[in-house]
Motif scaffolding. Sequence first.
Motif, PDB file in Angstrom:
ATOM      1  N   ASN A   5      40.719  21.505  -0.182  1.00  0.00           N
ATOM      2  CA  ASN A   5      40.761  22.239  -1.441  1.00  0.00           C
ATOM      3  C   ASN A   5      41.185  23.682  -1.197  1.00  0.00           C
ATOM      4  O   ASN A   5      41.349  24.108  -0.052  1.00  0.00           O
ATOM      5  N   SER A   6      41.358  24.420  -2.278  1.00  0.00           N
ATOM      6  CA  SER A   6      41.871  25.787  -2.172  1.00  0.00           C
ATOM      7  C   SER A   6      40.887  26.744  -1.507  1.00  0.00           C
ATOM      8  O   SER A   6      41.255  27.857  -1.133  1.00  0.00           O
ATOM      9  N   ASN A   7      39.638  26.316  -1.332  1.00  0.00           N
ATOM     10  CA  ASN A   7      38.642  27.129  -0.628  1.00  0.00           C
ATOM     11  C   ASN A   7      38.737  26.982   0.885  1.00  0.00           C
ATOM     12  O   ASN A   7      37.926  27.558   1.615  1.00  0.00           O
ATOM     13  N   GLY A   8      39.675  26.178   1.363  1.00  0.00           N
ATOM     14  CA  GLY A   8      39.812  25.960   2.797  1.00  0.00           C
ATOM     15  C   GLY A   8      38.832  24.945   3.345  1.00  0.00           C
ATOM     16  O   GLY A   8      38.592  24.893   4.545  1.00  0.00           O
ATOM     17  N   VAL A  95      43.449  19.170  -3.381  1.00  0.00           N
ATOM     18  CA  VAL A  95      42.725  18.722  -4.574  1.00  0.00           C
ATOM     19  C   VAL A  95      41.932  19.892  -5.158  1.00  0.00           C
ATOM     20  O   VAL A  95      41.629  20.857  -4.456  1.00  0.00           O
ATOM     21  N   PRO A  96      41.555  19.789  -6.432  1.00  0.00           N
ATOM     22  CA  PRO A  96      40.688  20.818  -7.014  1.00  0.00           C
ATOM     23  C   PRO A  96      39.321  20.812  -6.324  1.00  0.00           C
ATOM     24  O   PRO A  96      38.872  19.775  -5.828  1.00  0.00           O
ATOM     25  N   GLY A  97      38.660  21.956  -6.315  1.00  0.00           N
ATOM     26  CA  GLY A  97      37.362  22.066  -5.661  1.00  0.00           C
ATOM     27  C   GLY A  97      36.274  21.215  -6.278  1.00  0.00           C
ATOM     28  O   GLY A  97      35.307  20.860  -5.615  1.00  0.00           O
ATOM     29  N   ASN A  98      36.443  20.831  -7.533  1.00  0.00           N
ATOM     30  CA  ASN A  98      35.402  20.061  -8.218  1.00  0.00           C
ATOM     31  C   ASN A  98      35.727  18.566  -8.337  1.00  0.00           C
ATOM     32  O   ASN A  98      35.110  17.865  -9.133  1.00  0.00           O
ATOM     33  N   ILE A  99      36.647  18.090  -7.531  1.00  0.00           N
ATOM     34  CA  ILE A  99      37.063  16.683  -7.642  1.00  0.00           C
ATOM     35  C   ILE A  99      35.923  15.747  -7.247  1.00  0.00           C
ATOM     36  O   ILE A  99      35.154  16.034  -6.331  1.00  0.00           O
ATOM     37  N   LEU A 114      33.786  20.605   4.524  1.00  0.00           N
ATOM     38  CA  LEU A 114      33.493  21.601   5.553  1.00  0.00           C
ATOM     39  C   LEU A 114      34.623  22.619   5.652  1.00  0.00           C
ATOM     40  O   LEU A 114      35.798  22.266   5.441  1.00  0.00           O
ATOM     41  N   PRO A 115      34.299  23.868   6.032  1.00  0.00           N
ATOM     42  CA  PRO A 115      35.378  24.799   6.361  1.00  0.00           C
ATOM     43  C   PRO A 115      36.264  24.161   7.437  1.00  0.00           C
ATOM     44  O   PRO A 115      35.778  23.403   8.292  1.00  0.00           O
ATOM     45  N   TYR A 116      37.555  24.457   7.385  1.00  0.00           N
ATOM     46  CA  TYR A 116      38.489  23.700   8.219  1.00  0.00           C
ATOM     47  C   TYR A 116      38.158  23.742   9.708  1.00  0.00           C
ATOM     48  O   TYR A 116      38.328  22.738  10.405  1.00  0.00           O
ATOM     49  N   GLN A 117      37.666  24.863  10.222  1.00  0.00           N
ATOM     50  CA  GLN A 117      37.358  24.935  11.653  1.00  0.00           C
ATOM     51  C   GLN A 117      36.214  23.973  12.006  1.00  0.00           C
ATOM     52  O   GLN A 117      36.251  23.303  13.039  1.00  0.00           O
ATOM     53  N   GLU A 118      35.192  23.926  11.153  1.00  0.00           N
ATOM     54  CA  GLU A 118      34.065  23.019  11.383  1.00  0.00           C
ATOM     55  C   GLU A 118      34.500  21.568  11.249  1.00  0.00           C
ATOM     56  O   GLU A 118      34.073  20.707  12.012  1.00  0.00           O
ATOM     57  N   GLY A 129      41.404  16.221  14.397  1.00  0.00           N
ATOM     58  CA  GLY A 129      41.070  17.642  14.488  1.00  0.00           C
ATOM     59  C   GLY A 129      42.305  18.501  14.656  1.00  0.00           C
ATOM     60  O   GLY A 129      42.431  19.576  14.047  1.00  0.00           O
ATOM     61  N   GLU A 130      43.248  18.038  15.472  1.00  0.00           N
ATOM     62  CA  GLU A 130      44.492  18.783  15.680  1.00  0.00           C
ATOM     63  C   GLU A 130      45.290  18.886  14.387  1.00  0.00           C
ATOM     64  O   GLU A 130      45.888  19.928  14.102  1.00  0.00           O
ATOM     65  N   ALA A 131      45.309  17.817  13.602  1.00  0.00           N
ATOM     66  CA  ALA A 131      46.038  17.829  12.333  1.00  0.00           C
ATOM     67  C   ALA A 131      45.446  18.874  11.384  1.00  0.00           C
ATOM     68  O   ALA A 131      46.183  19.605  10.712  1.00  0.00           O
ATOM     69  N   ILE A 132      44.121  18.952  11.335  1.00  0.00           N
ATOM     70  CA  ILE A 132      43.458  19.948  10.484  1.00  0.00           C
ATOM     71  C   ILE A 132      43.827  21.352  10.925  1.00  0.00           C
ATOM     72  O   ILE A 132      44.217  22.203  10.107  1.00  0.00           O
ATOM     73  N   LEU A 133      43.734  21.628  12.208  1.00  0.00           N
ATOM     74  CA  LEU A 133      44.070  22.962  12.711  1.00  0.00           C
ATOM     75  C   LEU A 133      45.544  23.294  12.471  1.00  0.00           C
ATOM     76  O   LEU A 133      45.886  24.424  12.114  1.00  0.00           O
ATOM     77  N   HIS A 134      46.402  22.308  12.639  1.00  0.00           N
ATOM     78  CA  HIS A 134      47.837  22.505  12.401  1.00  0.00           C
ATOM     79  C   HIS A 134      48.090  22.857  10.936  1.00  0.00           C
ATOM     80  O   HIS A 134      48.843  23.786  10.629  1.00  0.00           O
ATOM     81  N   LEU A 135      47.474  22.126  10.030  1.00  0.00           N
ATOM     82  CA  LEU A 135      47.660  22.379   8.603  1.00  0.00           C
ATOM     83  C   LEU A 135      47.258  23.804   8.248  1.00  0.00           C
ATOM     84  O   LEU A 135      48.009  24.530   7.598  1.00  0.00           O
ATOM     85  N   PHE A 136      46.096  24.217   8.694  1.00  0.00           N
ATOM     86  CA  PHE A 136      45.612  25.526   8.297  1.00  0.00           C
ATOM     87  C   PHE A 136      46.275  26.669   9.061  1.00  0.00           C
ATOM     88  O   PHE A 136      46.385  27.777   8.538  1.00  0.00           O
ATOM     89  N   SER A 137      46.779  26.410  10.255  1.00  0.00           N
ATOM     90  CA  SER A 137      47.534  27.469  10.939  1.00  0.00           C
ATOM     91  C   SER A 137      48.865  27.713  10.222  1.00  0.00           C
ATOM     92  O   SER A 137      49.337  28.838  10.165  1.00  0.00           O
ATOM     93  N   ALA A 138      49.440  26.665   9.651  1.00  0.00           N
ATOM     94  CA  ALA A 138      50.685  26.806   8.910  1.00  0.00           C
ATOM     95  C   ALA A 138      50.470  27.523   7.583  1.00  0.00           C
ATOM     96  O   ALA A 138      51.405  28.104   7.034  1.00  0.00           O
TER      97      ALA A 138
END
Length: 144
Positions: A5-8, A95-99, A114-118, A129-138
């Motif tokens: 979601n948009s909150n990361g 997705v929206p935060g309230n989905i 969870l926050p993306y790092q967690e 885990g690598e996919a999550i980190l890749h998404l948020f680093s981009a």
Amino acid sequence: MLIYNSNGEVLLIERADCSNFWQSVTGSIDSLDEDLSLAASREVLEETGIDVSLLPIGSLKNMHHQVDYEIYPQWRHRYAPGVIKNTEHWFCLEVPGNIEVKLSPREHIAYQWLPYQEAAAECFSRSNGEAILHLFSARQPRND
């Protein structure tokens, strides 16, 4: 399939057949000619109850990355005889935060945002885990 979601925050779901096994949505194509985006949308609906077709156009993105890996022996019975390798295609869905999330109890018993790092640290699969980190680093702004 990374759902965020948009909150990361990233959605992780716990497998019903393996306690404390947290992961993103996973799945397989139903036929060799099934479109990967359609397969990803289908798996999201089956595992979380989230209907991608009701979200804004562009919410689902192909990350254009794939990982080939050996299937764990305890899960090879799910595949055709002799299949020991699989190709994982990375997709993400904002997705929206309230989905609302409705798990398929046959497959998953709990979910958490969870926050993306967690979330990356909590995943059983290293490539998840690598996919999550890749998404948020981009998504991080550059300090040029």
